[in-house]
Design a protein around this motif. Structure first.
Motif, mmCIF file in Angstrom:
data_model
loop_
_atom_site.group_PDB
_atom_site.id
_atom_site.type_symbol
_atom_site.label_atom_id
_atom_site.label_comp_id
_atom_site.label_asym_id
_atom_site.label_seq_id
_atom_site.Cartn_x
_atom_site.Cartn_y
_atom_site.Cartn_z
ATOM 1 N N VAL A 1 48.670 48.558 34.345
ATOM 2 C CA VAL A 1 48.439 47.493 33.360
ATOM 3 C C VAL A 1 47.120 46.794 33.649
ATOM 4 O O VAL A 1 46.288 46.575 32.751
ATOM 5 C CB VAL A 1 49.598 46.479 33.376
ATOM 6 N N TYR A 2 46.905 46.441 34.917
ATOM 7 C CA TYR A 2 45.679 45.733 35.276
ATOM 8 C C TYR A 2 44.444 46.618 35.055
ATOM 9 O O TYR A 2 43.392 46.125 34.619
ATOM 10 C CB TYR A 2 45.746 45.261 36.724
ATOM 11 N N ASN A 3 44.563 47.898 35.352
ATOM 12 C CA ASN A 3 43.445 48.814 35.106
ATOM 13 C C ASN A 3 43.046 48.814 33.633
ATOM 14 O O ASN A 3 41.868 48.779 33.280
ATOM 15 C CB ASN A 3 43.835 50.233 35.524
ATOM 16 N N GLU A 4 44.060 48.887 32.765
ATOM 17 C CA GLU A 4 43.798 48.912 31.322
ATOM 18 C C GLU A 4 43.086 47.639 30.876
ATOM 19 O O GLU A 4 42.085 47.689 30.153
ATOM 20 C CB GLU A 4 45.113 49.077 30.571
ATOM 21 N N LEU A 5 43.589 46.483 31.302
ATOM 22 C CA LEU A 5 42.990 45.215 30.896
ATOM 23 C C LEU A 5 41.615 45.014 31.539
ATOM 24 O O LEU A 5 40.687 44.496 30.901
ATOM 25 C CB LEU A 5 43.917 44.057 31.260
ATOM 26 N N PHE A 6 41.480 45.425 32.790
ATOM 27 C CA PHE A 6 40.202 45.258 33.489
ATOM 28 C C PHE A 6 39.104 46.087 32.826
ATOM 29 O O PHE A 6 38.006 45.583 32.556
ATOM 30 C CB PHE A 6 40.368 45.657 34.955
ATOM 31 N N ASN A 7 39.403 47.348 32.547
ATOM 32 C CA ASN A 7 38.390 48.248 32.002
ATOM 33 C C ASN A 7 38.123 48.037 30.514
ATOM 34 O O ASN A 7 36.982 48.160 30.061
ATOM 35 C CB ASN A 7 38.796 49.708 32.245
ATOM 36 N N ASN A 8 39.165 47.705 29.766
ATOM 37 C CA ASN A 8 39.023 47.624 28.312
ATOM 38 C C ASN A 8 38.776 46.212 27.785
ATOM 39 O O ASN A 8 38.349 46.053 26.637
ATOM 40 C CB ASN A 8 40.265 48.205 27.632
ATOM 41 N N VAL A 9 39.052 45.200 28.611
ATOM 42 C CA VAL A 9 38.853 43.821 28.152
ATOM 43 C C VAL A 9 37.939 43.055 29.098
ATOM 44 O O VAL A 9 36.851 42.613 28.710
ATOM 45 C CB VAL A 9 40.203 43.078 27.998
ATOM 46 N N TYR A 10 38.344 42.918 30.359
ATOM 47 C CA TYR A 10 37.611 42.012 31.246
ATOM 48 C C TYR A 10 36.149 42.417 31.405
ATOM 49 O O TYR A 10 35.248 41.587 31.293
ATOM 50 C CB TYR A 10 38.271 41.922 32.630
ATOM 51 N N LYS A 11 35.884 43.678 31.663
ATOM 52 C CA LYS A 11 34.512 44.126 31.889
ATOM 53 C C LYS A 11 33.644 44.005 30.640
ATOM 54 O O LYS A 11 32.415 44.027 30.729
ATOM 55 C CB LYS A 11 34.517 45.573 32.399
ATOM 56 N N LYS A 12 34.282 43.875 29.475
ATOM 57 C CA LYS A 12 33.531 43.761 28.225
ATOM 58 C C LYS A 12 33.366 42.311 27.759
ATOM 59 O O LYS A 12 32.674 42.061 26.760
ATOM 60 C CB LYS A 12 34.230 44.573 27.132
ATOM 61 N N MET A 13 33.991 41.363 28.487
ATOM 62 C CA MET A 13 33.942 39.972 28.041
ATOM 63 C C MET A 13 32.536 39.393 28.115
ATOM 64 O O MET A 13 32.060 38.771 27.165
ATOM 65 C CB MET A 13 34.931 39.120 28.840
#
Length: 520
Positions: free
Chosen positions: A488-500
């Motif tokens: 779950v964290y990988n998905e959010l980190f790669n697809n959301v957090y790094k793009k913020m």
């Protein structure tokens, strides 16, 4: 050196000071702690100032208590090392008297820097993309603020020193310090571990408005800075002549005290400021334009990325959302245990709420502001609390990935220290976000333990930091990643957090310029 020799350490934190006695196995045999009352003064909102002598007075309370309670241990002490919070300068006049209260690292004032650098320098910084970083460094340098706003005090400066140097001077009579203690806004060549020969003429040294003769002598780690003077002995209760060895900053000592002696491990500190660190024998930039720093470990550098207002955000949350009577949101003794106990009542990823934890701007992106994205009708204050912790973990993971890219090796394990490490739930979240095991060691006083390791290496009890760590640092608890949570964290980190940041940077830059206008 006899096996019964002991080390005495002084750990100056932002909120309190600790004096500890360690044996060569890493056991803390005695500890005295004094909480500063107050930790600093705020003459204006956002200011943080203190008379440095007051910190030393609290230390003397600790040392006198140790000498009274444990005279048999004090008699076995063969050396001292201190570590101290960073980037807090003290200015002295020609008689070595303090000119004005010191300005702490957490002070938010900035210089205007209306006087421009030479055209050639500006062109060079612009060509390599350093203009904004240089601008922020100039504005955060307290020497520049004093020059602009207190020219009469700036004119009196004979010595511009770190607060650690002030403590060393008062204990030994010597204006000397370690290069590791100069982490911050000083004209230091970090790779060479020495001052720029002529800072006003040096391309990067010129941004600090200081001359070489205004700076203290630097002494390599594990060498003697001086010995406890007769005057300091009378006040402190410590024996005259005890050697004080060159050590390092609080974060560098914390890294060593966590048992990180090479880049197979990383250290995370969850305190007022949060950091991720590792060490390297090579001088490697952990981020573009951010240097590695001289380590308390001999012959290596610390790679260090900091979240300026790290677990400070927990106290901010408790004050603003937790209905806690927090008088000073910088205090690190505030207890969040009732929220920690319910962290796993909230799903990994906080049901889509993500925090970018920049309540203070990072060096490489000075325009960045904090943000919370993903509010919905299910969001509660428990979601906000967990999202803050996850956001800190995301940001430190991003920095850690930069380390591993430059060092060409992933970390095997993470060692966590600081106030946040006392929560098993927080440790588990970091293991889940990073996807590597997290370990804590036998004492929360890892900065003091790192300083004690330095003493025993300086005394020759151990031949290297690695040998000392094997004997003195012991794993207490280990947290393995929950791989479902990690997905779950990988998905959010790669697809959301790094793009913020890329998605919001134009807005951040506008708000940054808006803030500059508001303060003019």
């Amino acid at each position: 050196m006899e096996e019964r020799s002991l080390a005495l350490t002084f750990d100056f934190g932002t909120q309190s000071v600790r004096a500890c006695i360690f044996d060569a196995s890493g056991n803390c045999l005695a500890l005295e702690k004094r909480k500063y009352e107050p930790p600093y003064y705020s003459p204006k909102p956002g200011y943080a100032e203190m008379d440095p002598q007051k910190y030393l007075d609290y230390l003397y309370e600790c040392t006198r208590a140790l000498a009274k309670k444990h005279p048999e241990l004090i008699a076995r002490v063969k050396g001292i090392e201190l570590d101290c919070f960073r980037d807090s300068a003290v200015i002295l006049d020609k008689d070595h008297k303090v000119i004005r209260p010191m300005i702490l690292w957490l002070d938010s004032r900035m210089a205007d820097c209306k006087e421009k650098l030479p055209l050639t320098s500006r062109l060079i910084f612009g060509l390599v993309g350093m203009s904004k970083v240089i601008e922020m460094n100039r504005r955060r340098t307290m020497a520049n603020w004093i020059k602009e706003h207190e020219p009469e005090n700036f004119a009196k400066i004979d010595k511009y020193i770190s607060v650690s140097t002030y403590f060393i001077y008062k204990l030994t009579g010597n204006l000397k310090d370690s290069p590791s203690d100069m982490t911050g806004h000083y004209p230091l060549d970090y790779k060479k571990r020495n001052w720029y020969a002529n800072p006003p003429k040096h391309l990067q040294g010129q941004i600090f408005s200081l001359r070489r003769d205004q700076l203290p002598e630097l002494v390599d780690t594990q060498r003697v800075l001086g010995c406890i003077s007769e005057e300091a002995s009378k006040i402190s209760g410590l024996p005259t002549g005890l050697p004080l060895f060159a050590g390092g900053s609080d974060k560098s000592c914390e890294t060593l005290g966590s048992g990180v002696t090479d880049h197979t491990k990383c250290a995370v500190s969850l305190g007022t400021a949060c950091t991720i660190e590792t060490v390297s024998e090579k001088f490697v930039h952990p981020l573009p334009f951010l240097p590695a720093y001289p380590s308390v470990q001999k012959g290596v550098y610390n790679l260090d990325v900091q979240i300026y207002r790290g677990f400070w955000m927990i106290n901010w949350f408790l004050k603003e959302f937790g209905a806690k009577p927090v008088q000073d949101i910088m205090m690190d003794e505030t207890d969040p245990s009732e929220f920690n106990a319910h962290l796993f009542d909230i799903n990994p990823g906080s049901d889509g709420l993500i925090v970018q934890p920049f309540w203070g701007s990072p060096l490489d992106h000075p325009e960045v502001r904090g943000s919370m994205v993903g509010f919905s009708d299910v969001t509660t204050r428990a979601h906000v609390y967990k999202a803050i912790i996850e956001g800190i973990a995301y940001e430190l993971r991003q920095a850690g990935e930069g380390f591993t890219k430059r060092l060409k090796r992933k970390f095997d394990v993470m060692r966590i220290s600081g106030g946040g490490s006392l929560s098993k739930e927080v440790c588990q979240i970091f293991a889940d976000v990073f996807g590597i095991p997290v370990e804590t060691v036998q004492t929360p006083e890892t900065s003091s333990l790192g300083a004690a390791i330095g003493v025993f290496c300086s005394l020759g009890v151990y031949g290297s930091a690695k040998e000392a760590v094997e004997a003195m640092v012991h794993v207490k608890e280990r947290f393995e990643p929950n791989w479902k949570a990690h997905e779950v964290y990988n998905e959010l980190f790669n697809n959301v957090y790094k793009k913020m940041y890329p998605a919001l940077k134009k807005n951040y830059r506008y708000l940054y310029r808006f803030g500059l206008k508001a303060h003019q």
